[in-house]
Design a protein around this motif. Structure first.
Motif, PDB file in Angstrom:
ATOM      1  N   ARG A 636       0.820  -1.211   0.000  1.00 48.39           N
ATOM      2  CA  ARG A 636       0.000   0.000   0.000  1.00 48.39           C
ATOM      3  C   ARG A 636       0.855   1.262   0.000  1.00 48.39           C
ATOM      4  O   ARG A 636       0.555   2.231  -0.683  1.00 48.39           O
ATOM      5  CB  ARG A 636      -0.923   0.016   1.225  1.00 48.39           C
ATOM      6  CG  ARG A 636      -1.699   1.317   1.365  1.00 48.39           C
ATOM      7  CD  ARG A 636      -2.624   1.269   2.581  1.00 48.39           C
ATOM      8  NE  ARG A 636      -3.564   0.181   2.449  1.00 48.39           N
ATOM      9  CZ  ARG A 636      -4.646   0.226   1.677  1.00 48.39           C
ATOM     10  NH1 ARG A 636      -4.882   1.293   0.954  1.00 48.39           N
ATOM     11  NH2 ARG A 636      -5.463  -0.799   1.615  1.00 48.39           N
ATOM     12  N   ASP A 637       1.940   1.251   0.769  1.00 52.34           N
ATOM     13  CA  ASP A 637       2.798   2.426   0.834  1.00 52.34           C
ATOM     14  C   ASP A 637       3.473   2.676  -0.516  1.00 52.34           C
ATOM     15  O   ASP A 637       3.605   3.811  -0.943  1.00 52.34           O
ATOM     16  CB  ASP A 637       3.851   2.250   1.931  1.00 52.34           C
ATOM     17  CG  ASP A 637       3.208   2.065   3.288  1.00 52.34           C
ATOM     18  OD1 ASP A 637       2.377   2.901   3.665  1.00 52.34           O
ATOM     19  OD2 ASP A 637       3.520   1.071   3.960  1.00 52.34           O
ATOM     20  N   ARG A 638       3.899   1.607  -1.164  1.00 54.24           N
ATOM     21  CA  ARG A 638       4.541   1.763  -2.478  1.00 54.24           C
ATOM     22  C   ARG A 638       3.539   2.217  -3.524  1.00 54.24           C
ATOM     23  O   ARG A 638       3.829   3.084  -4.348  1.00 54.24           O
ATOM     24  CB  ARG A 638       5.212   0.450  -2.882  1.00 54.24           C
ATOM     25  CG  ARG A 638       6.359   0.056  -1.944  1.00 54.24           C
ATOM     26  CD  ARG A 638       6.999  -1.269  -2.334  1.00 54.24           C
ATOM     27  NE  ARG A 638       8.136  -1.558  -1.465  1.00 54.24           N
ATOM     28  CZ  ARG A 638       8.037  -2.154  -0.284  1.00 54.24           C
ATOM     29  NH1 ARG A 638       6.859  -2.549   0.144  1.00 54.24           N
ATOM     30  NH2 ARG A 638       9.100  -2.351   0.471  1.00 54.24           N
ATOM     31  N   LEU A 639       2.342   1.653  -3.483  1.00 55.27           N
ATOM     32  CA  LEU A 639       1.319   2.069  -4.438  1.00 55.27           C
ATOM     33  C   LEU A 639       0.802   3.467  -4.121  1.00 55.27           C
ATOM     34  O   LEU A 639       0.382   4.200  -5.019  1.00 55.27           O
ATOM     35  CB  LEU A 639       0.173   1.050  -4.431  1.00 55.27           C
ATOM     36  CG  LEU A 639       0.553  -0.290  -5.082  1.00 55.27           C
ATOM     37  CD1 LEU A 639      -0.400  -1.386  -4.656  1.00 55.27           C
ATOM     38  CD2 LEU A 639       0.582  -0.161  -6.590  1.00 55.27           C
ATOM     39  N   GLY A 640       0.854   3.850  -2.866  1.00 60.37           N
ATOM     40  CA  GLY A 640       0.516   5.230  -2.505  1.00 60.37           C
ATOM     41  C   GLY A 640       1.465   6.204  -3.162  1.00 60.37           C
ATOM     42  O   GLY A 640       1.073   7.313  -3.547  1.00 60.37           O
ATOM     43  N   ASN A 641       2.715   5.803  -3.312  1.00 55.77           N
ATOM     44  CA  ASN A 641       3.684   6.648  -4.007  1.00 55.77           C
ATOM     45  C   ASN A 641       3.326   6.766  -5.489  1.00 55.77           C
ATOM     46  O   ASN A 641       3.472   7.833  -6.094  1.00 55.77           O
ATOM     47  CB  ASN A 641       5.086   6.065  -3.826  1.00 55.77           C
ATOM     48  CG  ASN A 641       6.178   6.974  -4.326  1.00 55.77           C
ATOM     49  OD1 ASN A 641       6.791   6.700  -5.350  1.00 55.77           O
ATOM     50  ND2 ASN A 641       6.429   8.057  -3.622  1.00 55.77           N
ATOM     51  N   ASP A 642       2.838   5.675  -6.093  1.00 53.97           N
ATOM     52  CA  ASP A 642       2.352   5.741  -7.478  1.00 53.97           C
ATOM     53  C   ASP A 642       1.219   6.756  -7.589  1.00 53.97           C
ATOM     54  O   ASP A 642       1.161   7.552  -8.536  1.00 53.97           O
ATOM     55  CB  ASP A 642       1.840   4.372  -7.940  1.00 53.97           C
ATOM     56  CG  ASP A 642       2.961   3.370  -8.189  1.00 53.97           C
ATOM     57  OD1 ASP A 642       4.139   3.780  -8.174  1.00 53.97           O
ATOM     58  OD2 ASP A 642       2.661   2.187  -8.394  1.00 53.97           O
ATOM     59  N   TYR A 643       0.302   6.698  -6.623  1.00 52.27           N
ATOM     60  CA  TYR A 643      -0.830   7.635  -6.640  1.00 52.27           C
ATOM     61  C   TYR A 643      -0.343   9.080  -6.547  1.00 52.27           C
ATOM     62  O   TYR A 643      -0.858   9.963  -7.240  1.00 52.27           O
ATOM     63  CB  TYR A 643      -1.797   7.331  -5.491  1.00 52.27           C
ATOM     64  CG  TYR A 643      -2.782   8.456  -5.261  1.00 52.27           C
ATOM     65  CD1 TYR A 643      -3.875   8.624  -6.107  1.00 52.27           C
ATOM     66  CD2 TYR A 643      -2.593   9.373  -4.228  1.00 52.27           C
ATOM     67  CE1 TYR A 643      -4.760   9.675  -5.927  1.00 52.27           C
ATOM     68  CE2 TYR A 643      -3.473  10.428  -4.042  1.00 52.27           C
ATOM     69  CZ  TYR A 643      -4.553  10.571  -4.891  1.00 52.27           C
ATOM     70  OH  TYR A 643      -5.411  11.617  -4.720  1.00 52.27           O
ATOM     71  N   ASP A 644       0.638   9.321  -5.677  1.00 54.32           N
ATOM     72  CA  ASP A 644       1.160  10.684  -5.545  1.00 54.32           C
ATOM     73  C   ASP A 644       1.685  11.206  -6.882  1.00 54.32           C
ATOM     74  O   ASP A 644       1.483  12.373  -7.229  1.00 54.32           O
ATOM     75  CB  ASP A 644       2.285  10.727  -4.505  1.00 54.32           C
ATOM     76  CG  ASP A 644       1.763  10.604  -3.086  1.00 54.32           C
ATOM     77  OD1 ASP A 644       0.594  10.936  -2.871  1.00 54.32           O
ATOM     78  OD2 ASP A 644       2.533  10.174  -2.212  1.00 54.32           O
ATOM     79  N   ARG A 645       2.353  10.352  -7.625  1.00 58.42           N
ATOM     80  CA  ARG A 645       2.878  10.763  -8.929  1.00 58.42           C
ATOM     81  C   ARG A 645       1.734  11.116  -9.891  1.00 58.42           C
ATOM     82  O   ARG A 645       1.776  12.150 -10.554  1.00 58.42           O
ATOM     83  CB  ARG A 645       3.747   9.649  -9.527  1.00 58.42           C
ATOM     84  CG  ARG A 645       4.325  10.012 -10.886  1.00 58.42           C
ATOM     85  CD  ARG A 645       5.309   8.968 -11.389  1.00 58.42           C
ATOM     86  NE  ARG A 645       5.850   9.357 -12.674  1.00 58.42           N
ATOM     87  CZ  ARG A 645       6.809  10.252 -12.859  1.00 58.42           C
ATOM     88  NH1 ARG A 645       7.356  10.845 -11.812  1.00 58.42           N
ATOM     89  NH2 ARG A 645       7.223  10.565 -14.067  1.00 58.42           N
ATOM     90  N   VAL A 646       0.724  10.259  -9.939  1.00 54.82           N
ATOM     91  CA  VAL A 646      -0.431  10.538 -10.804  1.00 54.82           C
ATOM     92  C   VAL A 646      -1.094  11.850 -10.382  1.00 54.82           C
ATOM     93  O   VAL A 646      -1.461  12.677 -11.219  1.00 54.82           O
ATOM     94  CB  VAL A 646      -1.440   9.373 -10.736  1.00 54.82           C
ATOM     95  CG1 VAL A 646      -2.711   9.707 -11.520  1.00 54.82           C
ATOM     96  CG2 VAL A 646      -0.816   8.091 -11.278  1.00 54.82           C
TER      97      VAL A 646
END
Length: 918
Positions: A636-646
């Motif tokens: 979740r933390d790693r995918l949260g970083n993906d979301y931040d980029r988007v």
């Protein structure tokens, strides 16, 4: 023999030190194990050990060629070295030997520890280390550090240091001999911290902290010895760089007390000394070293230090250990558990960023323990961690009572076990009773065949917990945990009841810090429901009770103030708050901790809100590096970083890039977290909004079912409302509104604040804007005007949020144009353009899109040259934002072509349908 590289030298140095630590009778078996393992360093190691043996042979020493600091023979008792006459050896290390000596020239007749550089170490690789120790000790003046009295070179060429002679014993032996209890041992250790506090303040790393270098005198005073391999953190030299001395002479260390970064040959900081101090304290408290190699094979110790988390000290207690501490095993385990285990765990963290950031912070927690106060190493609290766990593993609103009961079982059993470990039988019994009662409520037979929902079961648990008598701590734990779960499934009102009860209990007990934390948790809930003024009041109350050095509490306060400032449009203030939160999080939890990453995520949002998108993307990358470094981060933390980029790309207006980044991350998100997970849904919403901006109808049609399919599984309240807004807006863009009239009806109720949910005003405004656009597309300008009536477009004092204000101006212009009033349409467009330019900047794609609408209106008025100038200025930026092959860009290019033709006098058929650009 072929030359070897730096990494091999590092490995060889570690093996050499490990070999020297072994007793003579243990070394052959250890070397045989190396031989069987085929270690490539074995032959060189054997040569080094043979050279050392030969070097200790006096006859061989006499045959050595002269060194850079020659000296004849080996010093013997009675030899005079400079003004000192040596009496007896006190010890010998890898670089020097130490003798008891006295002045023999009429000076003060005090005993000194005379340190002499080994003759074979007197070359260019090691003599500078001796000189450095002299310089370091000359700069240190502390009663707990052995003093330097004199330094020089004898007539025979022996370099020497005359140090304070400490007649003492290693700290661990002293504590065991006196059978000191935990308090006495920690009081001794506190003296060590004071000494190291002084050394670090003078930019000195010790790098070899171990009991043998920490002596205690007969009167109970600690003296810190041996700065022979200390390192200066000079301002002009980065601590991350090896000196020429280190590269030539290698990295000396005592493996059992060395930090993981020392073992790995990585850059060192004060955190390395903190780790070694943690090892000493661990051994002092439980009688064992923290690392358990589990094997005598070469390198096993190093691997354990680098890779294996130590067991809590409370689990290493046996009868012998307890007796040496004047205690019984059970009582000692209880005394070590929780507070001291947590303190040691933070000091011994593998990642330097997760340790105490300085000796000062370790000392502060030691002082808290001695004063009977909670140590900050326990932060974040168990329920705060549980809340974060729930956030990463959301079960959703549709959680059935059976699944919830399972979670309650695990939570309650954990509580029971924790309480049993403290021998609190009454509390364990109360927890068990609570659990059984909750099961009875969940039983369909008790409820006449009706299965309780997750919300009902949690609220039942809340009421039961509130009614507990005589179990204050269990009551607080249960109420806090239930409130956290209620919050994460979107049951904000019942969560607030649990949080208010916790706050009341904390205030009743006079627990100011606990009350402050409860106020901050309640403030977060109120903020989610749109009660921004009330949330700000609660944060202010919490701040009034927070100590300046309570970094956990200061982190929470600054973070919440940051989000409140961001909501109110005060981006600079939000940035300052998130920067403060980041500083406190690093101190309290470490740089690569979840709180620090949360603060960084808030910071990147504030920076993006100020239009500094490149800087925000750099912060996204910085957060990604920390997430990858942190050992306890989840998918979740790693995918949260993906979301931040988007998110940053979308806010920047780079819609094509945002949609592509979301498409790239979506499969991983769905696989690892589930399609209904909050992170995945938010990312999907940004993807759909990007497609809307690009007029990508086919893309919308392809991705819309994914959002519509999870709408009913989103947490009630803000998340559900946002999902509904994006879904209906996307249906408009995809031309599929008629397929889902039920969603349009829900949105209409939401826009009228008639949905029964307490929603922030901004969500009702956004809902009304989408309804206005829908009616406009249906050709119902009057209905569109009705939905816009809630916006005080001409009264700034009553205006909505800036972003809604700008969007409302654009929709207002479309409505006036549909009604045939081109003058008012132009006025509304100019107002919308100014609002967007003020909010986002004149070059932002959203602002440029408004200029396209204005250009199309100018074309309808015959002002083609003005319109063409606007389109020419907008297209370069929109090409990047939308992509040249997007439908929106093709329409804009067509508008440019038609304006160019009309400006050149080329007749074209009149365009009856206005071009609307989102």
């Amino acid at each position: 023999m072929a030359p070897i590289g730096p990494q091999d030298w590092q490995r060889l140095s570690q093996l050499y030190d490990e070999a020297l630590d072994l007793a003579d009778e243990q070394r052959p078996a250890w070397l045989e194990a190396l031989r069987e393992a085929g270690d490539p360093m074995l032959q060189r190691l054997l040569q080094m050990l043979e050279a050392r043996r030969a070097a200790e042979d006096e006859e061989f020493l006499d045959a050595l060629p002269p060194t850079t600091a020659p000296a004849a023979g080996t010093p013997q008792a009675g030899t005079r070295i400079g003004p000192y006459r040596i009496e007896r050896p006190l010890g010998s290390g890898g670089m020097a030997e130490v003798w008891l000596a006295r002045r023999d020239d009429g000076g003060p007749q005090r005993a000194v520890a005379l340190k002499l550089l080994h003759r074979w170490r007197a070359g260019p690789a090691f003599a500078p280390r001796f000189e450095r120790e002299r310089d370091i000790l000359a700069g240190l003046n502390h009663p707990r550090i052995a003093s330097l009295f004199d330094a020089g070179t004898s007539a025979e060429g022996w370099p020497y240091l005359a140090l304070e002679f400490v007649d003492g014993e290693p700290i661990t032996e002293h504590a065991d001999r006196l059978r000191l209890g935990l308090r006495g041992r920690i009081a001794l250790f506190r003296q060590v911290l004071l000494a190291m506090q002084h050394a670090h303040a003078h930019l000195v790393l010790h790098r070899d902290l171990k009991p043998a270098n920490i002596l205690v005198t007969g009167d109970g005073w600690v003296k810190l010895l041996d700065f022979g391999i200390a390192k200066l953190l000079a301002a002009e030299q980065s601590q991350t760089d090896d000196t020429e001395l280190t590269r030539e002479a290698g990295r000396p260390l005592t493996p059992r007390y060395a930090s993981p970064e020392q073992i790995l040959g990585r850059p060192l900081s004060t955190a390395s000394d903190v780790y070694s101090l943690g090892v000493v304290l661990y051994e002092l408290l439980c009688g064992h070293e923290p690392c358990e190699p589990g094997s005598t094979l070469p390198g096993a110790l190093e691997r354990a230090i680098v890779e294996i988390e130590p067991r809590p000290a409370s689990q290493r207690v046996d009868a012998t250990v307890a007796a040496l501490r004047g205690s019984e095993p059970r009582a000692l385990r209880r005394a070590l558990a929780s507070e001291l285990d947590a303190l040691l765990g933070k000091a011994l963290a593998k990642d330097p960023a997760r340790r105490y950031g300085s000796v000062d912070l370790l000392l502060a927690d030691v002082d808290r323990w001695l004063a009977g106060e909670p140590v900050q190493a326990r932060a974040p609290s168990a329920w705060w961690r549980a809340a974060k766990f729930a956030g990463r593993h959301r079960v959703g609103v549709a959680l059935g009572s059976a699944a919830l009961a399972g979670m309650v079982v695990l939570t309650t059993v954990a509580l029971v076990q924790a309480q049993r470990a403290r021998s609190e039988a009454a509390t364990a019994l109360a927890a068990r009773s609570f659990l059984l009662d909750l099961f009875r409520w969940a039983d369909p037979q008790t409820n006449r065949g009706r299965e309780l929902s997750a919300r009902e079961l949690l609220d039942t648990g809340r009421r039961q917990a509130a009614a507990l008598q005589g179990q204050a701590e269990l009551q607080l734990d249960l109420l806090g945990g239930i409130g956290d779960v209620q919050l994460f499934i979107g049951d904000y009102e019942n969560a607030a009841r649990a949080q208010q009860e916790v706050l009341r209990l904390r205030q009743r007990d006079g627990d100011r810090r606990g009350a402050a934390i409860a106020q901050l948790e309640l403030a977060d809930n109120v903020y989610r429901q749109g009660g921004y003024a009330e949330a700000a009041r609660l944060v202010a109350d919490a701040a009034s009770a927070a100590e300046a050095d309570d970094h956990e509490l200061q982190f929470r306060i600054a973070e919440q103030r940051g989000w409140l400032a961001l909501h109110s449009g005060q981006s600079p203030a939000a940035q300052a708050q998130f920067e403060q939160a980041l500083v406190h999080a690093r101190v309290a939890f470490g740089e690569a901790s979840l709180p620090a990453i949360d603060a960084l995520r808030g910071l990147l949002n504030a920076v993006a809100d100020r239009g500094r998108y490149e800087e925000a993307l750099a912060l996204v990358e910085r957060a990604r590096v920390l997430v990858e470094r942190a050992p306890d981060m989840t998918p979740r933390d790693r995918l949260g970083n993906d979301y931040d980029r988007v998110n940053v790309l979308y806010r920047w207006g780079r819609f094509r890039d945002a949609a592509a980044a979301a498409a790239d991350s979506e499969p991983r998100c769905a696989e690892q977290l589930g399609a209904a997970d909050e992170t995945c849904v938010l990312q999907l919403q940004l993807q759909l909004q990007s497609m809307l901006s690009m007029d990508d109808r086919s893309g919308l049609q392809g991705r819309l079912p994914a959002l519509i399919g999870v709408l009913d599984r989103l947490p009630a309240g803000r998340r559900s409302a946002e999902g509904l807004i994006v879904a209906v807006h996307s249906l408009i863009g995809a031309g599929q509104v008629e397929r889902h009239p039920e969603l349009v009806e829900r949105l209409a109720r939401q826009a009228e604040a008639a949905s029964g949910e307490r929603l922030p005003r901004a969500l009702a405004e956004r809902s009304a804007l989408v309804m206005a656009e829908l009616e406009l597309r249906r050709g119902k300008a009057d209905e569109a005007r009705r939905w816009l009536s809630s916006f005080a477009l001409q009264q700034p004092a009553q205006a909505p949020a800036p972003r809604q204000q700008a969007h409302a101006g654009l929709v207002d212009a479309w409505v006036w144009r549909a009604a045939g009033d081109k003058v008012r349409a132009e006025q509304a467009l100019l107002r919308a353009y100014r609002d967007y330019a003020d909010l986002l900047g004149a070059e932002h794609p959203q602002t440029l899109s408004v200029s396209l609408n204005l250009a199309d209106l100018l074309r309808a008025q015959g002002r083609t040259a003005e319109g063409l100038a606007l389109v020419d200025a907008a297209l370069p930026g929109l090409r990047v934002a939308w992509g040249a092959d997007s439908p929106a860009f093709r329409r804009a290019a067509r508008l440019q072509s038609e304006l160019r033709d009309a400006t050149g006098g080329i007749a074209k058929n009149a365009v009856s349908t206005p071009e609307f650009f989102n």
